[in-house]
Motif scaffolding. Sequence first.
Motif: not given
Length: 265
Positions: A150-154, A160-161, A206-208
């Motif tokens: 899901k999108l990570d606004a931070d 995405y996270q 995990e982030w991508s």
Amino acid sequence: MATVVKDARSSRKLHEFLGSQTQVHTQADKCRTDLANTFEKKRHLFGESLVQYTPDGEGAKTTTESQSTLQSTVAQELNWLTEILSKAYDSGATIDEGNMTARADVTLDNGDVLLPRVPATQLLALDKRLAELHQFVQGIPTLDPAKGFKLDADRGRGIYQAREVRKRRTKKDQVPIVLLAPTAEHPGQAQLITRDVEVGTIVEQEWSGLITPSTKATMLERVEELRRAVKQARARANDVVVDEVKIGRTVLDYVFNPATANERV
């Protein structure tokens, strides 16, 4: 100075000239090459010879020892080639002339005009570019749906996270177990066994910066829509009526005239 002649009597749709262009130019190239080879390797076809022998003495009879017949002249061959080459020259000039006026809108499936009045030559180049773009988009990597990204606004746009994964960490530990309890008569028996013992918690994050499969699918659909729109625009652009341009004979007559003006010297 010679001028370009437009033959209104030979007006046709541009796509008709395009359809025959390959055949006309292929024939012209072959005929020019064949005649060049003839000039180089078969010069005897353009000459005639007669060798006769007459022995000395009264009443001697003349006999022919060798003879070859002239098959053609360079002038004749150039006149023949002019008929073939001029069609190719005229075809190319007509298409170029038509492309100057051939334009069409690139219209999307919903009727919106994305690109207005694009020249036919540009549509041809754009068709090739879109094919390359389609292949490129197909190679863009996407997020693994199983990881729940899901999108990570931070973290900023386009990052995405994945779903957080928690696991218990264990270590191997040896624990004694009693096989036989000790008595007054016999000592007891015990054995060490290995057992997994929980010692803590692992948190995997995990982030991508990849894109979602649905985003990629939308991009591919748009490229495919554009490719259809460009092909349709090319068909409309090439449906324009053009007058056949006659330049071939003017060019070739100017070049060949010194040889063909008088076939007999």
